[in-house]
Design a protein around this motif. Structure first.
Motif: not given
Length: 191
Positions: A24, A93-94, A116
């Motif tokens: 992410p 969630y990206d 991330a």
């Protein structure tokens, strides 16, 4: 609704096919740097899911950010913020736009750096002062001289933001150019 999602996982016509996310992307930086707007546009360009962490915090707490600060103080808010960001990362969630102080908390910073690709959206004080004057939902700026507080906060936070994996200058240029700069910076991290 807590999260703003791009429609499905289709790439927009202008998406960069050369960028494939392995992790992410967490956007960090000062309030007013454009993390939410840029994050939404980045997710759309990549055809990925976007979430604003502050909106997710408000939904989880059923309180506004200002109400959370008033009820629990900044330490209580930061603890809840870390738990919500951890959940958002687990939920896949990206692109995640974080609050201005999230990356300054050592445990939240470690969580994001480990899970991330962290992108610091760096903005000049003039831009931050102008943008933060548009909205009244920023507890750290209520009833104070915005320029003075933003200057002090940026001086305090710069060392933390500098630990981000990527540093992208944001500001008065069109958001599209900032998104292009992020995509270009992500290329070596993609794959």
């Amino acid at each position: 609704m807590m999260a703003e999602l791009t429609s499905g996982h289709k790439r927009s016509p202008e998406a960069s096919p050369a960028v494939a996310l392995r992790r992410p992307v967490c956007l960090v930086g000062m309030m007013g740097a454009g993390k939410t707007t840029i994050g939404r546009r980045l997710a759309n360009r990549l055809g990925r899911r976007f979430v604003d962490a502050d909106a997710a915090i408000e939904q989880a707490a059923r309180l506004s950010i200002s109400e959370i600060f008033a009820a629990f103080g900044e330490p209580g808010f930061r603890d809840g913020e870390r738990r919500v960001i951890a959940r958002l990362l687990r939920e896949g969630y990206d692109v995640i736009a974080t609050g201005g102080g999230a990356f300054c908390d050592p445990r939240t910073r470690a969580l994001m750096l480990d899970n991330a690709t962290v992108v610091w959206l760096d903005c000049d004080i003039e831009v931050l002062v102008e943008r933060t004057g548009r909205r009244r939902n920023r507890p750290l700026l209520e009833g104070v001289d915005r320029r003075e507080v933003l200057t002090r906060l940026l001086a305090e936070r710069r060392e933390f933001y500098a630990q981000a994996h990527l540093h992208v200058k944001a500001g008065v240029q069109p958001h599209r150019r900032t998104v292009d700069a992020i995509l270009k910076a992500l290329n070596p991290c993609a794959g």
